[in-house]
Design a protein around this motif. Sequence first.
Motif, PDB file in Angstrom:
ATOM      1  N   HIS A 107       0.666  -1.193   0.004  1.00  0.00           N
ATOM      2  CA  HIS A 107      -0.015  -0.071   0.059  1.00  0.00           C
ATOM      3  C   HIS A 107       0.956   1.218  -0.151  1.00  0.00           C
ATOM      4  N   LYS A 108       1.839   1.323   0.796  1.00  0.00           N
ATOM      5  CA  LYS A 108       2.744   2.314   0.992  1.00  0.00           C
ATOM      6  C   LYS A 108       3.948   2.349  -0.311  1.00  0.00           C
ATOM      7  N   ALA A 109       4.405   3.794  -0.513  1.00  0.00           N
ATOM      8  CA  ALA A 109       5.121   3.902  -1.700  1.00  0.00           C
ATOM      9  C   ALA A 109       6.633   3.325  -1.313  1.00  0.00           C
ATOM     10  N   PRO A 110       7.225   2.658  -2.292  1.00  0.00           N
ATOM     11  CA  PRO A 110       8.578   2.149  -1.982  1.00  0.00           C
ATOM     12  C   PRO A 110       9.521   3.280  -1.508  1.00  0.00           C
ATOM     13  N   GLU A 111      10.515   2.823  -0.778  1.00  0.00           N
ATOM     14  CA  GLU A 111      11.635   3.814  -0.479  1.00  0.00           C
ATOM     15  C   GLU A 111      13.120   3.933  -0.759  1.00  0.00           C
ATOM     16  N   HIS A 112      13.570   4.720  -0.573  1.00  0.00           N
ATOM     17  CA  HIS A 112      14.915   5.043  -1.092  1.00  0.00           C
ATOM     18  C   HIS A 112      15.868   3.650  -0.673  1.00  0.00           C
ATOM     19  N   PRO A 113      16.738   2.869  -1.513  1.00  0.00           N
ATOM     20  CA  PRO A 113      17.104   3.537  -2.589  1.00  0.00           C
ATOM     21  C   PRO A 113      16.560   2.658  -4.082  1.00  0.00           C
ATOM     22  N   SER A 114      15.287   2.253  -3.822  1.00  0.00           N
ATOM     23  CA  SER A 114      14.572   1.892  -4.842  1.00  0.00           C
ATOM     24  C   SER A 114      14.283   2.791  -5.863  1.00  0.00           C
ATOM     25  N   PRO A 115      14.643   2.585  -7.167  1.00  0.00           N
ATOM     26  CA  PRO A 115      14.186   3.340  -8.305  1.00  0.00           C
ATOM     27  C   PRO A 115      12.663   3.905  -8.225  1.00  0.00           C
ATOM     28  N   LEU A 116      11.937   3.200  -7.473  1.00  0.00           N
ATOM     29  CA  LEU A 116      10.460   3.783  -7.391  1.00  0.00           C
ATOM     30  C   LEU A 116      10.265   4.424  -6.023  1.00  0.00           C
ATOM     31  N   ALA A 117      11.170   4.891  -5.563  1.00  0.00           N
ATOM     32  CA  ALA A 117      11.079   5.693  -4.177  1.00  0.00           C
ATOM     33  C   ALA A 117       9.889   6.692  -4.462  1.00  0.00           C
ATOM     34  N   GLY A 118       8.981   6.726  -3.695  1.00  0.00           N
ATOM     35  CA  GLY A 118       8.139   7.958  -3.679  1.00  0.00           C
ATOM     36  C   GLY A 118       6.966   7.869  -4.749  1.00  0.00           C
ATOM     37  N   VAL A 119       7.181   6.588  -5.464  1.00  0.00           N
ATOM     38  CA  VAL A 119       5.964   6.228  -6.549  1.00  0.00           C
ATOM     39  C   VAL A 119       4.823   5.601  -5.484  1.00  0.00           C
ATOM     40  N   ARG A 120       3.429   6.271  -5.971  1.00  0.00           N
ATOM     41  CA  ARG A 120       2.531   5.950  -4.930  1.00  0.00           C
ATOM     42  C   ARG A 120       1.498   4.766  -5.282  1.00  0.00           C
ATOM     43  N   SER A 121       1.590   4.251  -6.442  1.00  0.00           N
ATOM     44  CA  SER A 121       0.974   3.233  -7.110  1.00  0.00           C
ATOM     45  C   SER A 121       1.629   2.606  -8.209  1.00  0.00           C
ATOM     46  N   TRP A 122       1.265   1.337  -8.618  1.00  0.00           N
ATOM     47  CA  TRP A 122       1.708   0.752  -9.594  1.00  0.00           C
ATOM     48  C   TRP A 122       1.414   1.310 -11.020  1.00  0.00           C
ATOM     49  N   THR A 123       0.148   1.859 -10.874  1.00  0.00           N
ATOM     50  CA  THR A 123      -0.220   2.454 -12.344  1.00  0.00           C
ATOM     51  C   THR A 123       0.815   3.887 -12.517  1.00  0.00           C
ATOM     52  N   GLN A 124       1.607   4.227 -11.623  1.00  0.00           N
ATOM     53  CA  GLN A 124       2.438   5.518 -11.889  1.00  0.00           C
ATOM     54  C   GLN A 124       3.840   4.959 -12.098  1.00  0.00           C
TER      55      GLN A 124
END
Length: 565
Positions: A348-365
Motif C-alpha cells: 500500500h505504501k510507496a517504496p522507499e530509497h534506494p529503490s528506483p520507485l521511491a515515492g511512486v504511490r501506485s503501480w499505475t504510476q
Amino acid sequence: MAQPQVDEWCDALAATHYVQVSDTQYAAIPREVRGVPHYTVPGLHAYLDDYENGLERARGLIGVTQGHWTVDSLQCLPFGPYTERLAPHIAESSDPTTSKNFRNPDDRTYADGRAFQVDASCPDVSIFREPLVSCVAITAPQDNIFAQCQPFLASVLGAAAVMARHARTAYRLAHPELPRAVSRPREELQLQHRLCAGLHAGDAPPPGCNHFLPLCVMAMLNAILPASHAMATRVIWDAYARGPALCARAMRAQAAAGEPAVGRSLPEMVAAGELPAESLEEARRFWAPFARTNAAVNAWARLEPLLLAILEADGSYDNSLATLDAFWAANDQLLRGVAWLAASPDGHKAPEHPSPLAGVRSWTQVRAEHLTPVFVGSTNPQTGKHTPARASLVGVLPMGLQQLLHGLIGAARDETALAQYDHNFGYLIYRASAAADIMTSKNRERSSKAISCVNVEGDEPAFGTREEKLKMCKLHRAAWAANLEYVRPLCTRIAPPRSDQRRARGDRAAVDYIKERKRELDATGLHMKQEHEAAALFHAAVVAQARASAPEAAAAAAAQSGGSR
C-alpha cells in the motif's frame, strides 16, 4: 585483471595443471583453459559433466552406436516466437530514405519519425510496447543508443521462461504417472508457489520433489527483481546465491545414505551453520510480497499471468494478435505491478530509497523513466543534485543472466560455486579501450575522443563528463573483478580426458584428411567402398519399388482397357 587477481587464478590453475588419467599417468590441461576462457567446453570443464553425461545417455536411448562419429550438443535456433525489432525514433529531417523508391508508400503508418528498416516488425506484434517501454531514439544530443531497457527485459523474459520450465519439471516429479502429452499449467504454478513458500518456512517438499528446484526458481526471480540497482553491486541475495550449492551437497549426502534426496530448506541450512541468520531474513523479506494473503497486493498474483502464458504457449510459434496482446498485458503486469508491489513495504505504501520507485504511490504510476537505465551519472547544473548510474528497474544484462545460469549448473556439482552476478553496465563493456583512467605515455589525460564510447568528441550530454567516466571506470573494474571471482570455480575445475574414441568424434584433422583423400580419388576416377555400398542400396531400393508398382500398373492398364471396350 589486477595483478593480485591474476596471481590467484594462476595458483588455482597450477593446482589443476596436471590431471590424473590413470594410476601411472597424468596429462597436462589444454592451453585453451589455462586462463579465463571465452566459453566453456563440455567434457573439458568439469561443471558441465552432467550435461555431457546426459547427451551420452541420449545417444544410447536414440540408438546412436559407437560407429557414428558425430558430436552431440544442444543448440538454440537464432529466432523465437516473438519479435522486438521496432524501428527507432529519428529526426524526420535526418532520414535520407524518405523520398527513395524502395520505400513502400503503404507502410507510412509508422514511418514518420522512424528509421527505415526493411526487416522492422510492426508494433502490433510487440510484447514490450510503448509508452512504458521506450523504443531506441536518436533525435537529440543527449540520446544514448546504449541506455535502453530492452537488453534487461530480454533477461526478464528468459528468467521467467526458466521459472515456468522448473514449474513443469517439479510437477512431473510430483506426478510421475501423468501422461507425457498432458500438462496442467495452473496446477504446476500452484505447486511451484507451495515449494517456494516451503523453502523459506522449512516445510518438507511433496514426494518426488526437492528444495533445489525452488532455490533455482528464487534465483531467477531475484534476477528479475535485483537486490540492488547500483553499478558494481550484487544482484542475488546471499541465501539464493549460496543455497543451491549447499542444497546439492546435502542431496548427494542423503542419496549416499539411502535417504530421499530432498536437500535442505533455508531454515535447515541456518540451523546447520551453513548460512547466517541474516541471509535467511533477507530471503524472507524478499519473498514476503509474494506470500501476502490479500490477493490485491500479492506480487505472485501479478507474476502468474506471464508464467501461465509461457506454459500454455509451450514454445508454439502460432500466436494470434489476441495471444500477443494478452502476452503484452502479462508483461505489463510484471513490469509495473510486480516491480511496485515487491518494492512496497506492505503493498500500500510507496517504496522507499534506494529503490528506483521511491515515492511512486501506485503501480499505475510506473513509467518508462523507471525502466530505462541511467547509463552514467550526472549533476543538475541548476540544483546541484547528483543522479548516480543505475540499472533498469527489472532484470540484468543478458551476459549477467548467462553467468547466473552457469552458476546454477555448477552448483549442482561444486559446493564452492555461486549463482551470483554484480551489475556491470556502462560504456566500458562496449569499448574497453575508452577507459578514462588510462593516461598517455607522458602521464597526461587522453583526449575526449579517446575516452568516448562512440569515439567522437562532444559526447558529454549522452555519455557523461570526464569526471563521471572516471567514476564509472572504477566501478567497471570492481564489477569485473567480482564477476571473475564468481566464475573462477567453474573455469579452474578441469575434467579428466575422455577416451580416445569419444575425443575422436568430430576430429577436424581427420575430416580434413578424408576430404583431401576424396578429392584425390575423384580426380583419378576411383570410388570409395562407402560409395559402392550406397549405390547398391539405392539400386536395391529402386528395383524393389519398381517390382512393387508393377502389379498396380498392370491392374490399372487392364481397368483402362476394359473401360475402353
